[in-house]
Scaffold this motif. Structure first.
Motif, PDB file in Angstrom:
ATOM      1  N   HIS A 662       0.850  -1.190   0.000  1.00  0.00           N
ATOM      2  CA  HIS A 662       0.000   0.000   0.000  1.00  0.00           C
ATOM      3  C   HIS A 662       0.890   1.245   0.000  1.00  0.00           C
ATOM      4  CE1 HIS A 662      -3.549  -2.425   0.854  1.00  0.00           C
ATOM      5  NE2 HIS A 662      -2.887  -3.003   1.845  1.00  0.00           N
ATOM      6  N   GLY A 663       0.369   2.313  -0.537  1.00  0.00           N
ATOM      7  CA  GLY A 663       1.074   3.574  -0.433  1.00  0.00           C
ATOM      8  C   GLY A 663       1.067   4.084   1.004  1.00  0.00           C
ATOM      9  N   THR A 664       2.009   4.931   1.316  1.00  0.00           N
ATOM     10  CA  THR A 664       2.098   5.521   2.654  1.00  0.00           C
ATOM     11  C   THR A 664       1.962   7.026   2.540  1.00  0.00           C
ATOM     12  OG1 THR A 664       3.507   3.757   3.525  1.00  0.00           O
ATOM     13  CG2 THR A 664       3.567   5.870   4.665  1.00  0.00           C
ATOM     14  N   GLN A 665       1.005   7.568   3.274  1.00  0.00           N
ATOM     15  CA  GLN A 665       0.805   9.019   3.318  1.00  0.00           C
ATOM     16  C   GLN A 665       1.540   9.595   4.521  1.00  0.00           C
ATOM     17  OE1 GLN A 665      -3.375  10.262   1.858  1.00  0.00           O
ATOM     18  NE2 GLN A 665      -3.684   8.317   2.890  1.00  0.00           N
ATOM     19  N   VAL A 666       2.245  10.683   4.289  1.00  0.00           N
ATOM     20  CA  VAL A 666       3.025  11.341   5.342  1.00  0.00           C
ATOM     21  C   VAL A 666       2.448  12.732   5.550  1.00  0.00           C
ATOM     22  CG1 VAL A 666       5.322  11.989   6.128  1.00  0.00           C
ATOM     23  CG2 VAL A 666       5.050  10.075   4.532  1.00  0.00           C
ATOM     24  N   PHE A 667       2.038  13.017   6.783  1.00  0.00           N
ATOM     25  CA  PHE A 667       1.467  14.315   7.134  1.00  0.00           C
ATOM     26  C   PHE A 667       2.373  15.013   8.141  1.00  0.00           C
ATOM     27  CE2 PHE A 667      -2.066  11.619   5.884  1.00  0.00           C
ATOM     28  CZ  PHE A 667      -2.827  12.440   5.065  1.00  0.00           C
ATOM     29  N   PHE A 668       2.610  16.287   7.921  1.00  0.00           N
ATOM     30  CA  PHE A 668       3.400  17.102   8.836  1.00  0.00           C
ATOM     31  C   PHE A 668       2.441  18.021   9.595  1.00  0.00           C
ATOM     32  CE2 PHE A 668       6.275  15.715   5.609  1.00  0.00           C
ATOM     33  CZ  PHE A 668       7.508  15.565   6.235  1.00  0.00           C
ATOM     34  N   LEU A 669       2.210  17.721  10.877  1.00  0.00           N
ATOM     35  CA  LEU A 669       1.360  18.546  11.741  1.00  0.00           C
ATOM     36  C   LEU A 669       2.276  19.337  12.668  1.00  0.00           C
ATOM     37  CD1 LEU A 669      -1.424  15.966  12.713  1.00  0.00           C
ATOM     38  CD2 LEU A 669      -1.371  17.530  10.768  1.00  0.00           C
ATOM     39  N   GLN A 670       2.256  20.657  12.555  1.00  0.00           N
ATOM     40  CA  GLN A 670       3.177  21.496  13.325  1.00  0.00           C
ATOM     41  C   GLN A 670       2.489  22.809  13.698  1.00  0.00           C
ATOM     42  OE1 GLN A 670       6.158  21.752  10.237  1.00  0.00           O
ATOM     43  NE2 GLN A 670       7.420  20.146  11.139  1.00  0.00           N
ATOM     44  N   ASN A 671       2.754  23.272  14.927  1.00  0.00           N
ATOM     45  CA  ASN A 671       2.314  24.630  15.260  1.00  0.00           C
ATOM     46  C   ASN A 671       3.296  25.637  14.651  1.00  0.00           C
ATOM     47  OD1 ASN A 671       4.527  24.423  16.945  1.00  0.00           O
ATOM     48  ND2 ASN A 671       3.361  24.499  18.853  1.00  0.00           N
ATOM     49  N   ASP A 672       3.049  26.910  14.876  1.00  0.00           N
ATOM     50  CA  ASP A 672       3.850  27.935  14.190  1.00  0.00           C
ATOM     51  C   ASP A 672       5.332  27.848  14.555  1.00  0.00           C
ATOM     52  OD1 ASP A 672       1.609  28.862  12.939  1.00  0.00           O
ATOM     53  OD2 ASP A 672       1.200  30.434  14.411  1.00  0.00           O
ATOM     54  N   SER A 673       5.630  27.717  15.857  1.00  0.00           N
ATOM     55  CA  SER A 673       7.032  27.645  16.264  1.00  0.00           C
ATOM     56  C   SER A 673       7.668  26.322  15.844  1.00  0.00           C
ATOM     57  CB  SER A 673       7.162  27.843  17.777  1.00  0.00           C
ATOM     58  OG  SER A 673       6.280  26.979  18.476  1.00  0.00           O
ATOM     59  N   GLY A 674       6.883  25.252  15.824  1.00  0.00           N
ATOM     60  CA  GLY A 674       7.401  23.988  15.320  1.00  0.00           C
ATOM     61  C   GLY A 674       7.700  24.033  13.842  1.00  0.00           C
ATOM     62  N   TYR A 675       6.844  24.733  13.102  1.00  0.00           N
ATOM     63  CA  TYR A 675       7.075  24.888  11.660  1.00  0.00           C
ATOM     64  C   TYR A 675       8.318  25.733  11.388  1.00  0.00           C
ATOM     65  CZ  TYR A 675       6.184  26.278   6.812  1.00  0.00           C
ATOM     66  OH  TYR A 675       6.299  26.515   5.468  1.00  0.00           O
TER      67      TYR A 675
END
Length: 756
Positions: A662-675
């Motif tokens: 299966h394909g793998t989806q990668v999501f980047f969840l970050q707050n402003d300072s984390g980004y």
């Protein structure tokens, strides 16, 4: 001799003070007040009496029932030693407590001041890093290589720093093998550092900051109880299979009970770490949905047209029989029978149908019949779900009663009142703490078989690869300080392996998907480019970092677990999340991540890996797609990347890597300072895609130049272990098994880990 009453206080600072050099001298009885003399608070490193002999010994991360109050510590610390010499220098920083007589910056970083009877001089101990120094740590030093968060010291008088600081301690985490030297040595020696090479990096320090939390009230694991729990879980699996077969004529859906455990534990308020016992609603929608999906027969994707034709015919026949034998409305019975007959006529008339024609016809038949079949089987399937839940509640109660009966035989009583943290402050994350002490555990047999190690308790054996066993030794040494002689090590490893064995299932290869992990090259990239130092879904068996969240804090905390991720509330840090596929768990995890990101203004980042699934689109995917914290989304195509097998701790090395179908989806969840700190820049994304390419781990292994280890012959001296291999002297000894009970600086071999 000055004595003071001991009051009940659950401050973690005082717990570290007590366990660092005083736990073996406090003779307290459970739930009674006692008295403690001022000499009980001296460093007793020079005494011969072992701390393990204390009847109230607890781990460094456990809190006893009776704790001395900070307000009384100054009365315990007499200004004169028993020999008449000075005990402590006069307080210089305005504290009435000599232990905390340090600048606020050092106290915030975990440093405390103690007195050494052996050297007749003060020394400094860091309760966060376990480091000991003769001289007061210097202030204001900042080095990015030793401070992953990039936190600089606040100027004097500016108040507490925004996040916890570890000043000038190099490195800011435990120095393995280090021991304080006598003052006549002139200078402290360089610390010994032992590194165990493998598909992990246990030397990476954490950048995760949390608010200090109260200890857990879970009872400590015991092989007798774990064996009993495993037997009851096996019995529950057998009863589930029998009910599905007798009531619905199907086998229990594969790994359905595993997903039921995960789904129930999201809402469970019971006391058993594995078996759910207090859940509302009682009917699991996950289990209900999976049973219904296999009614009237289990459908599998056929390989050939002939197989597809047979499956269509079997489904039509089973649906027709089901509505004839169940209490169902005449209209529903008529619709199902008509569609079944229509399918039979189509099969007889269509002789040259293609593979896709059969699949399309089967999908149409199921779409027309399934709602009516659900109506016919609803009451029966709900009864199965309710019965399994009630059995689980009954088994959890039996386990709890037996567990506490055993602990009371060792003089350990249950703590019913919740514990509170006296000082609310930020600290680097640490393993789960326990308030209840552990008894001395029974012996477990150890058998080495070249590449495998077998642990046996009362004839019940568990197997693990030797390299993974050495990893557990290393994690245990890093995270557990109530058992420095490894007397309980084998028993705790056995309990942990038995727990995961019960959780995964009894069928061949069942449950391996729960513990599948990313390739080593991907972890290395996540650490170097995105600052990741923490895994949200791992175990002691498959973790890459030494700090991770896992489902079973009672068995895993000895090896570094921070507990379940849904009960973990970080303030800052960078995380990797590769959850097992359970829709309810994924949904709850994404909600949890969003709450954490909303609540913190400090750098916080979650990189989430989810298997691609679009038909139908699950609710958790809709949530993460629409999240306001989503900074980037990637898709790694199917068959273009691989994962590490969930049973990597037990299978041959050649079978560890599995290509993803299966394909793998990668999501980047970050707050402003984390980004701002770990944002997915084009260069970082390119490095991640490169790390995901097939064969990267093999290239990495080949690039490492292995060094042949120096092997030493000789019997193991592990206390509490019964070596059953009569030919052990003729086999290659295990690497990393320490000669326990000896100190590194005294010539004992602590961890002779070489590059493997």
């Amino acid at each position: 001799m000055t004595t003071v009453p001991v009051t009940r206080n659950h401050s973690l600072d005082e717990e570290e003070l007590r366990n660092h050099g005083t736990s073996k001298l406090l003779e307290l009885s459970e739930h009674k007040f006692g008295e403690v003399s001022h000499t009980d608070w001296l460093d007793t490193a020079s005494t011969d009496k072992s701390a393990a002999a204390s009847p109230i010994l607890r781990r460094h991360n456990s809190v006893p029932a009776e704790m001395p109050s900070v307000s009384h510590v100054n009365s315990m610390m007499s200004p004169q030693s028993t020999q008449g010499g000075p005990l402590m220098s006069p307080n210089q920083y305005g504290s009435n407590d000599p232990v905390h007589d340090l600048p606020p910056e050092l106290l915030q970083a975990g440093w405390r001041k103690f007195w050494s009877k052996r050297e007749n001089r003060p020394y400094f101990f860091n309760k966060i890093t376990n480091e000991s120094l003769w001289e007061m740590p210097r202030l204001g030093h900042y080095d990015p290589s030793t401070d992953p968060l990039g936190i600089q010291m606040s100027p004097p008088g500016s108040g507490e720093p925004h996040t916890p600081v570890t000043p000038i301690a190099h490195p800011p985490f435990p120095r393995l093998g280090e021991k304080r030297r006598a003052s006549e040595d002139g200078m402290a020696p360089a610390a010994k550092k032992f590194i165990l090479c493998g598909h992990w990096d246990l030397e990476i320090p954490t950048n995760v900051v949390i608010w200090e939390r109260s200890p857990s009230l879970l009872p400590p694991p015991h092989p007798e109880i774990e064996q009993y729990r495993s037997n009851l879980v096996i019995k529950l699996r057998q009863q589930y299979q029998e009910m599905c077969h007798s009531r619905e004529g199907i086998d229990a859906p594969k790994e359905s009970l595993n997903r039921w455990f995960m789904e129930r534990k999201i809402i469970d308020r019971g006391n058993d770490p594995l078996l759910p016992s207090i859940c509302y609603p009682e009917i699991s929608q996950s289990m209900f949905r999976e049973i219904m999906n296999d009614i009237p027969i289990k459908l599998v994707r056929p390989k050939f047209s002939g197989d597809a034709r047979k499956q269509l015919s079997k489904y039509a026949e089973a649906a027709k029989k089901m509505v004839e034998s169940r209490n169902i409305s005449p209209e529903s019975r008529k619709i199902v029978k008509w569609n079944a007959e229509d399918a039979f006529q189509w099969i007889r008339k269509t002789l040259n149908a293609t593979f896709d024609d059969y699949l399309e016809r089967l999908g149409h038949l199921k779409q027309q019949c399934q709602p009516h079949l659900v109506e016919a089987a609803k009451d029966s399937v709900e009864a199965i779900c309710a019965k399994i839940y009630n059995l689980s509640c009954d088994y959890a109660k039996k386990i709890r009663d037996k567990h506490w009966t055993l602990l009371r035989q060792h003089g350990i009583e249950e703590i019913t009142s919740p514990l509170q943290v006296s000082v609310h402050k930020k600290v680097y994350c640490y393993p789960v703490q326990f308030a209840i002490s552990s008894p001395h555990l029974p012996p477990v047999q150890l058998l080495s078989e070249k590449e495998h190690t077998v642990l046996r308790y009362k004839g019940d054996a568990v197997r693990i690869n030797t390299i993974s066993f050495q990893k557990l030794e290393h994690l245990y040494r890093l995270n557990c300080s109530d058992d420095r002689k490894f007397e309980n090590f084998l028993a705790r490893v056995w309990c942990m392996l038995k727990r995961y064995q019960a959780f995964a299932g009894i069928s061949h290869n069942e449950g391996h998907g729960i513990q599948g992990s990313l390739p080593v090259a991907v972890f290395d990239c996540l650490y170097k480019h995105f600052g990741v130092t923490f895994e949200c879904f791992a175990s002691p068996l498959n973790c890459y970092f030494r700090q991770y969240a896992s489902p079973f804090p009672d068995t895993d905390s000895f090896f570094g677990s921070r507990g379940p991720i849904l009960n973990f509330y970080p303030v800052s840090g960078s995380f990797e999340a590769n959850p097992p596929y359970c829709e309810e768990l994924l949904d709850a995890s994404i909600i949890h991540f969003e709450k954490l990101l909303s609540a913190s203004q400090e750098p916080l980042s979650f990189i989430v890996f989810i298997s691609e699934c679009r038909d139908p689109v699950p609710s958790f995917l809709t949530k993460i797609d629409s999240s306001r914290f989503k900074r980037k989304q990637l898709l790694i195509p199917a068959y273009d990347h691989e994962y590490r097998h969930g049973f990597q701790h037990a299978i041959p090395k050649s079978e560890i890597y599995q290509r993803s179908i299966h394909g793998t989806q990668v999501f980047f969840l970050q707050n402003d300072s984390g980004y701002a700190r770990w944002g997915p820049t084009p260069e970082r994304i390119e490095a991640l895609l490169e790390a995901f390419k097939l064969g990267k781990d093999k290239e990495r292994e080949q690039s490492l130049a292995p060094v042949a280890p120096t092997l030493q012959q000789g019997p193991s001296t592990t206390p509490g272990a019964q070596i059953s291999d009569q030919k052990q002297s003729n086999t290659i000894p295990k690497l990393g098994v320490p000669q326990l009970g000896r100190n590194n600086s005294d010539g004992g071999s602590s961890l002779n880990h070489s590059t493997l």
